[in-house]
Design a protein around this motif. Structure first.
Motif, mmCIF file in Angstrom:
data_model
loop_
_atom_site.group_PDB
_atom_site.id
_atom_site.type_symbol
_atom_site.label_atom_id
_atom_site.label_comp_id
_atom_site.label_asym_id
_atom_site.label_seq_id
_atom_site.Cartn_x
_atom_site.Cartn_y
_atom_site.Cartn_z
ATOM 1 N N ASP A 1 35.378 68.415 22.702
ATOM 2 C CA ASP A 1 35.677 66.996 22.949
ATOM 3 C C ASP A 1 36.705 66.480 21.946
ATOM 4 O OD1 ASP A 1 34.243 66.876 20.626
ATOM 5 O OD2 ASP A 1 32.559 65.765 21.445
ATOM 6 N N SER A 2 37.229 67.376 21.107
ATOM 7 C CA SER A 2 38.160 66.963 20.066
ATOM 8 C C SER A 2 39.080 68.118 19.710
ATOM 9 C CB SER A 2 37.354 66.555 18.820
ATOM 10 O OG SER A 2 38.221 66.213 17.767
ATOM 11 N N CYS A 3 40.338 67.808 19.485
ATOM 12 C CA CYS A 3 41.252 68.807 18.922
ATOM 13 C C CYS A 3 42.003 68.170 17.778
ATOM 14 C CB CYS A 3 42.225 69.338 19.971
ATOM 15 S SG CYS A 3 43.339 70.591 19.284
ATOM 16 N N LEU A 4 41.784 68.705 16.583
ATOM 17 C CA LEU A 4 42.535 68.290 15.403
ATOM 18 C C LEU A 4 43.807 69.130 15.364
ATOM 19 C CD1 LEU A 4 42.669 66.765 12.646
ATOM 20 C CD2 LEU A 4 41.414 68.710 11.669
ATOM 21 N N ILE A 5 44.941 68.479 15.200
ATOM 22 C CA ILE A 5 46.226 69.182 15.117
ATOM 23 C C ILE A 5 46.741 69.041 13.692
ATOM 24 C CG2 ILE A 5 48.528 69.429 16.110
ATOM 25 C CD1 ILE A 5 47.572 67.807 18.536
ATOM 26 N N THR B 1 42.701 72.987 16.130
ATOM 27 C CA THR B 1 41.288 73.391 16.051
ATOM 28 C C THR B 1 40.511 72.591 17.084
ATOM 29 O OG1 THR B 1 40.859 71.867 14.207
ATOM 30 C CG2 THR B 1 41.204 74.159 13.644
ATOM 31 N N LEU B 2 39.994 73.335 18.052
ATOM 32 C CA LEU B 2 39.209 72.722 19.130
ATOM 33 C C LEU B 2 37.751 72.696 18.723
ATOM 34 C CD1 LEU B 2 41.387 74.699 21.374
ATOM 35 C CD2 LEU B 2 40.781 72.409 22.127
ATOM 36 N N ARG B 3 37.153 71.527 18.847
ATOM 37 C CA ARG B 3 35.794 71.328 18.344
ATOM 38 C C ARG B 3 34.917 70.601 19.346
ATOM 39 N NH1 ARG B 3 36.742 70.591 12.565
ATOM 40 N NH2 ARG B 3 38.761 71.535 12.135
ATOM 41 N N MET C 1 46.444 64.208 1.460
ATOM 42 C CA MET C 1 46.479 65.596 1.930
ATOM 43 C C MET C 1 47.931 66.042 2.137
ATOM 44 S SD MET C 1 43.275 65.720 4.562
ATOM 45 C CE MET C 1 43.077 67.500 4.432
ATOM 46 N N SER C 2 48.235 67.299 1.807
ATOM 47 C CA SER C 2 49.591 67.811 2.043
ATOM 48 C C SER C 2 49.802 68.132 3.520
ATOM 49 C CB SER C 2 49.868 69.049 1.176
ATOM 50 O OG SER C 2 48.921 70.068 1.424
ATOM 51 N N VAL C 3 48.723 68.400 4.230
ATOM 52 C CA VAL C 3 48.796 68.665 5.667
ATOM 53 C C VAL C 3 48.843 67.323 6.401
ATOM 54 C CG1 VAL C 3 47.614 69.743 7.621
ATOM 55 C CG2 VAL C 3 47.410 70.748 5.337
ATOM 56 N N ALA C 4 49.734 67.210 7.381
ATOM 57 C CA ALA C 4 49.773 66.023 8.240
ATOM 58 C C ALA C 4 48.941 66.314 9.484
ATOM 59 C CB ALA C 4 51.209 65.687 8.620
ATOM 60 N N MET C 5 48.221 65.324 9.978
ATOM 61 C CA MET C 5 47.268 65.556 11.067
ATOM 62 C C MET C 5 47.355 64.483 12.144
ATOM 63 S SD MET C 5 43.889 66.402 8.808
ATOM 64 C CE MET C 5 43.740 67.972 7.961
ATOM 65 N N THR C 6 46.957 64.890 13.344
ATOM 66 C CA THR C 6 46.661 63.935 14.400
ATOM 67 C C THR C 6 45.566 64.562 15.255
ATOM 68 O OG1 THR C 6 47.565 62.518 16.144
ATOM 69 C CG2 THR C 6 48.475 64.751 15.992
ATOM 70 N N SER C 7 45.082 63.848 16.244
ATOM 71 C CA SER C 7 43.987 64.340 17.069
ATOM 72 C C SER C 7 44.167 63.920 18.516
ATOM 73 C CB SER C 7 42.640 63.765 16.598
ATOM 74 O OG SER C 7 42.168 64.441 15.454
ATOM 75 N N CYS C 8 43.471 64.623 19.392
ATOM 76 C CA CYS C 8 43.383 64.208 20.788
ATOM 77 C C CYS C 8 41.984 64.537 21.291
ATOM 78 C CB CYS C 8 44.451 64.900 21.624
ATOM 79 S SG CYS C 8 44.383 66.691 21.566
ATOM 80 N N GLY C 9 41.641 63.946 22.436
ATOM 81 C CA GLY C 9 40.301 64.117 22.973
ATOM 82 C C GLY C 9 39.472 62.854 22.739
ATOM 83 N N PRO D 1 44.850 60.128 22.235
ATOM 84 C CA PRO D 1 45.414 60.662 23.485
ATOM 85 C C PRO D 1 44.454 61.662 24.145
ATOM 86 C CG PRO D 1 47.035 60.758 21.702
ATOM 87 C CD PRO D 1 45.738 60.358 21.080
ATOM 88 N N LEU D 2 44.547 61.772 25.448
ATOM 89 C CA LEU D 2 43.747 62.765 26.166
ATOM 90 C C LEU D 2 44.096 64.161 25.666
ATOM 91 C CD1 LEU D 2 43.960 61.547 29.880
ATOM 92 C CD2 LEU D 2 42.085 61.223 28.230
ATOM 93 N N MET D 3 43.133 65.061 25.753
ATOM 94 C CA MET D 3 43.414 66.441 25.377
ATOM 95 C C MET D 3 44.305 67.076 26.445
ATOM 96 S SD MET D 3 40.951 69.509 24.118
ATOM 97 C CE MET D 3 39.815 68.407 23.441
ATOM 98 N N PRO D 4 45.456 67.623 26.065
ATOM 99 C CA PRO D 4 46.301 68.289 27.063
ATOM 100 C C PRO D 4 45.512 69.420 27.749
ATOM 101 C CG PRO D 4 47.532 67.968 25.021
ATOM 102 C CD PRO D 4 46.091 67.609 24.736
ATOM 103 N N PRO D 5 45.586 69.525 29.082
ATOM 104 C CA PRO D 5 44.811 70.545 29.792
ATOM 105 C C PRO D 5 45.027 71.959 29.238
ATOM 106 C CG PRO D 5 45.814 69.030 31.355
ATOM 107 C CD PRO D 5 46.329 68.643 30.007
ATOM 108 N N ALA D 6 46.234 72.271 28.771
ATOM 109 C CA ALA D 6 46.498 73.616 28.238
ATOM 110 C C ALA D 6 45.638 73.907 26.997
ATOM 111 C CB ALA D 6 47.980 73.776 27.892
ATOM 112 N N PHE D 7 45.341 72.873 26.199
ATOM 113 C CA PHE D 7 44.499 73.072 25.010
ATOM 114 C C PHE D 7 43.085 73.475 25.448
ATOM 115 C CE2 PHE D 7 46.574 69.952 21.702
ATOM 116 C CZ PHE D 7 47.835 70.373 22.045
ATOM 117 N N LEU D 8 42.568 72.716 26.424
ATOM 118 C CA LEU D 8 41.194 72.933 26.882
ATOM 119 C C LEU D 8 41.052 74.317 27.519
ATOM 120 C CD1 LEU D 8 38.426 71.596 27.244
ATOM 121 C CD2 LEU D 8 39.218 70.764 29.463
#
Ligand code: MD3
Ligand code: FE
Length: 206
Positions: free
Chosen positions: A105-109, A198-200, A47-55, A80-87
């Motif tokens: 319960d998940s955020c794809l970055i 993207t919060l999911r 993928m050309s997009v680089a990704m990570t996740s939290c939650g 990693p835990l989801m940063p409170p600001a995301f939630l």
């Protein structure tokens, strides 16, 4: 201001303006523990997009397929835990768009460097498709591609700018969408890059 896209989807223009720095700090904190990586599609492309996740769960792809899993495949540690600001932002945006009780319960970055793109696809790896997805754009502007429920439906281009938040639910939840190659540029706060959160609600809620 609020911009309807299609039934079930609204763009909340600049909704994240008040918390952009906090969100960027959250991205840095997550990436320090779970670095951005370019994953493989099941078909073997990088993928050309680089990704990570939290939650509690993170979205991953490799030759085995697409899935949500509780650990980062790179080090087998929990995400990693989801940063409170995301939630907080995700819940406020969902509520404003008419989806109270959103519990992501998940955020794809996603990180787009110039030239990175995302081909037209549907998001359907989540267990409960009644929950919306909240997306937050930061940094360079992208041309978002929005189609219909069939791959052959006509595709519209919609610019998504820094701090725009989009809530996708109801009949829009399974619409095809993608991102045109990001053009080089410089954003005063973010630099030469675009991030998308993207919060999911990926697992089962109840
Ligand atoms: C419409 N991300 O991560 S966000 C993705 O900008 C993804 O990085 C793009 O597509 C990005 O899956 C687009 C907008 C978006 C996100 C999820 C959706 C639009 C959507 C789910 C259903 C319909
Ligand atoms: Fe998507």
């Amino acid at each position: 201001w609020v911009e309807p896209v299609t039934p079930g989807a609204v763009i909340l223009r600049r909704f994240a303006r008040g918390c952009a720095r906090e969100l960027l700090a959250g991205i840095d904190a997550v990436a320090a523990r779970a670095p951005f990586r370019q994953m493989q599609t099941p078909g073997g492309f990088t993928m050309s997009v680089a990704m990570t996740s939290c939650g509690a769960l993170g979205w991953v792809t490799d030759r085995q397929g697409y899935r949500y899993q509780p650990r980062d495949p790179q080090d087998l540690q929990p995400w990693p835990l989801m940063p409170p600001a995301f939630l907080t932002l995700g819940q406020q945006a969902a509520e404003s768009a008419g989806f109270p009780g959103f519990m992501p319960d998940s955020c794809l970055i996603n990180r787009y460097l110039p030239g990175a793109r995302m081909a037209l696809h549907q998001d359907k790896d989540e267990r409960d498709l009644r929950a919306p997805i909240v997306s937050v754009s930061l940094g360079l502007t992208a041309r978002f591609l929005f189609g219909g429920l069939s791959r052959r439906d006509p595709v519209r281009q919609i610019p998504l700018e820094h701090c725009d938040v989009v809530v996708w639910g109801g009949p829009a939840r399974l619409a095809y969408h993608g991102i045109m190659p990001v053009r080089p540029g410089e954003h005063p706060l973010v630099g030469g890059v675009r991030y998308n959160l993207t919060l999911r609600q990926s697992g089962k809620n109840e």
